[in-house]
Design an enzyme around this catalytic site. Structure first.
Site, PDB file in Angstrom:
ATOM      1  N   ASN A  13      25.166  72.037  47.017  1.00 16.25           N
ATOM      2  CA  ASN A  13      25.126  73.191  46.117  1.00 16.25           C
ATOM      3  C   ASN A  13      24.290  74.272  46.804  1.00 16.25           C
ATOM      4  OD1 ASN A  13      24.691  75.029  44.066  1.00 16.25           O
ATOM      5  ND2 ASN A  13      23.406  73.659  42.817  1.00 16.25           N
ATOM      6  N   TRP A  14      24.974  75.306  47.282  1.00 13.43           N
ATOM      7  CA  TRP A  14      24.259  76.349  48.030  1.00 13.43           C
ATOM      8  C   TRP A  14      23.427  77.253  47.133  1.00 13.43           C
ATOM      9  CZ3 TRP A  14      28.857  78.302  51.561  1.00 13.43           C
ATOM     10  CH2 TRP A  14      29.137  77.321  52.528  1.00 13.43           C
ATOM     11  N   LYS A  15      23.691  77.241  45.838  1.00 18.21           N
ATOM     12  CA  LYS A  15      23.027  78.181  44.920  1.00 18.21           C
ATOM     13  C   LYS A  15      23.220  79.608  45.439  1.00 18.21           C
ATOM     14  CE  LYS A  15      20.016  74.410  43.788  1.00 18.21           C
ATOM     15  NZ  LYS A  15      18.747  73.956  43.263  1.00 18.21           N
ATOM     16  N   HIS A  99      24.568  73.146  35.345  1.00 17.57           N
ATOM     17  CA  HIS A  99      23.454  72.941  36.272  1.00 17.57           C
ATOM     18  C   HIS A  99      22.147  73.349  35.588  1.00 17.57           C
ATOM     19  CE1 HIS A  99      20.690  73.542  39.606  1.00 17.57           C
ATOM     20  NE2 HIS A  99      21.418  72.630  40.220  1.00 17.57           N
ATOM     21  N   GLU A 101      19.694  75.048  36.442  1.00 16.31           N
ATOM     22  CA  GLU A 101      19.312  76.471  36.531  1.00 16.31           C
ATOM     23  C   GLU A 101      20.111  77.318  35.555  1.00 16.31           C
ATOM     24  OE1 GLU A 101      19.713  76.484  40.772  1.00 16.31           O
ATOM     25  OE2 GLU A 101      18.015  75.107  40.791  1.00 16.31           O
ATOM     26  N   GLU A 171      20.359  64.973  37.328  1.00 15.37           N
ATOM     27  CA  GLU A 171      19.372  65.719  38.110  1.00 15.37           C
ATOM     28  C   GLU A 171      18.149  66.000  37.252  1.00 15.37           C
ATOM     29  OE1 GLU A 171      21.239  68.205  41.447  1.00 15.37           O
ATOM     30  OE2 GLU A 171      21.748  69.244  39.602  1.00 15.37           O
ATOM     31  N   GLY A 177      14.385  71.008  43.741  1.00 16.45           N
ATOM     32  CA  GLY A 177      13.719  72.019  44.554  1.00 16.45           C
ATOM     33  C   GLY A 177      12.211  71.844  44.666  1.00 16.45           C
ATOM     34  N   SER A 217      15.931  67.088  45.185  1.00 19.22           N
ATOM     35  CA  SER A 217      15.193  66.866  46.431  1.00 19.22           C
ATOM     36  C   SER A 217      15.761  65.728  47.283  1.00 19.22           C
ATOM     37  CB  SER A 217      13.709  66.633  46.129  1.00 19.22           C
ATOM     38  OG  SER A 217      13.153  67.785  45.519  1.00 19.22           O
ATOM     39  N   GLY A 238      20.842  70.283  47.088  1.00 13.39           N
ATOM     40  CA  GLY A 238      20.629  71.727  47.114  1.00 13.39           C
ATOM     41  C   GLY A 238      20.142  72.178  48.480  1.00 13.39           C
ATOM     42  N   GLY A 239      18.807  72.319  48.617  1.00  9.60           N
ATOM     43  CA  GLY A 239      18.196  72.860  49.839  1.00  9.60           C
ATOM     44  C   GLY A 239      18.703  72.236  51.128  1.00  9.60           C
TER      45      GLY A 239
HETATM   46  P1  PGA Z   1      17.529  70.371  45.586  1.00  8.26           P
HETATM   47  O1  PGA Z   1      18.583  70.906  44.479  1.00  8.26           O
HETATM   48  O2  PGA Z   1      18.252  69.365  46.433  1.00  8.26           O
HETATM   49  O3  PGA Z   1      17.134  71.602  46.374  1.00  8.26           O
HETATM   50  O4  PGA Z   1      16.395  69.764  44.845  1.00  8.26           O
HETATM   51  C1  PGA Z   1      19.476  70.032  43.866  1.00  8.26           C
HETATM   52  C2  PGA Z   1      20.364  70.765  42.882  1.00  8.26           C
HETATM   53  O5  PGA Z   1      19.888  71.682  42.206  1.00  8.26           O
HETATM   54  O6  PGA Z   1      21.551  70.443  42.738  1.00  8.26           O
END
Ligand code: PGA
Length: 255
Positions: A13-15, A99, A101, A171, A177, A217, A238-239
């Protein structure tokens, strides 16, 4: 059915990160490395503005490409929103729904979730429905209750015949993050209760088709351990999905 009866699913997930040229470079690198994809499913969730370009580069490979969010109407006066059919039109084959966010920064309420999942399915997109508790909810022993509430809303309009097209991502909000990963025991407990709920809702056979991913993470150095948990069918990253150097070792967690 054991978890390996379900094909492992590694999703990035690049966000709101990367730019057009770095996105395309990353797709080219991963595509080159994947070959025919074989025994695992790999997908990226991409900012909508780059979807057409990314899907063009991904074409001819097994890489899945999806949107990070969608609305639940096909058209209308919804300024700033994207309809599932629009994602489909530019080549996306999947979409994230709910998600953390979206829920926490953009205040998306539970009662949108069922309609979003349903519209995604009806528009021929594969939804990953994201759920997870906040730190306060965990500390207050409310994790199971929160997950059930989120499952109730997301699965409101899901039928047993849809099961093979639906994925759930657990999640924990406090792990996203933050560099703090849930322990294997926390993940296993949450995944077990999610699967139990789905079995009760859709029956054993249909529920057995639904993959449950872990996200929060995920890094190259914890991917193998997370994937060794019996109830974990894949990872939402994500990251660490923003660079080939960190994402490829996660895709190849068992090599
Ligand atoms: P993260 O994000 O791996 O940077 O913790 C995961 C996500 O939000 O899907």
């Amino acid at each position: 059915m054991t978890h390996r009866a379900r094909k492992p699913y590694i999703a990035g997930n690049w966000k709101m990160n990367l730019d057009r040229s770095r996105s395309l470079d990353l797709i080219k690198t991963v595509k080159g490395r994947l070959g025919d994809g074989g025994d695992r499913e790999v997908a990226f969730f991409v900012p909508s503005i780059y979807l057409a370009d990314v899907t063009a580069v991904a074409q001819g490979s097994p890489l899945g490409v999806g949107g990070q969010n969608c609305w639940f109407e096909a058209n209308g006066a919804f300024t700033g929103e994207v309809a599932p059919r629009m994602l489909r039109e530019v080549g996306a084959d999947r979409v994230l729904v709910g998600h953390s966010e979206r829920r926490h920064i953009f205040q998306e309420p539970d009662d949108w979730m069922g309609r979003k999942v349903r519209t995604a399915l009806d528009s021929d997109l594969l939804p990953i429905y994201c759920i997870g508790e906040t730190l306060d909810e965990r500390k207050g022993n409310k994790t199971e209750r929160v997950l059930k509430r989120q499952l109730e809303s997301g699965f409101e309009k899901v039928l047993a015949v849809d099961a093979h097209r639906v994925t759930v991502a657990y999640e924990p909000v406090w792990a996203i993050g933050t560099g703090e990963t849930a322990t294997s025991e926390q993940v296993a407990t949450a995944h077990r209760s999610i699967r139990k709920w789905i079995v009760q809702r859709l029956g054993e056979e249909a529920a057995g088709l639904i993959r449950i991913l872990y996200g929060g993470s995920v890094k190259p150095d914890n991917a193998k351990e997370l994937m060794s948990i019996d109830s974990v069918d894949g990872l939402l990253v994500g990251g660490a999905s923003l660079q080939a150097e960190t994402f490829l070792p996660i895709i190849e967690y068992d090599r």
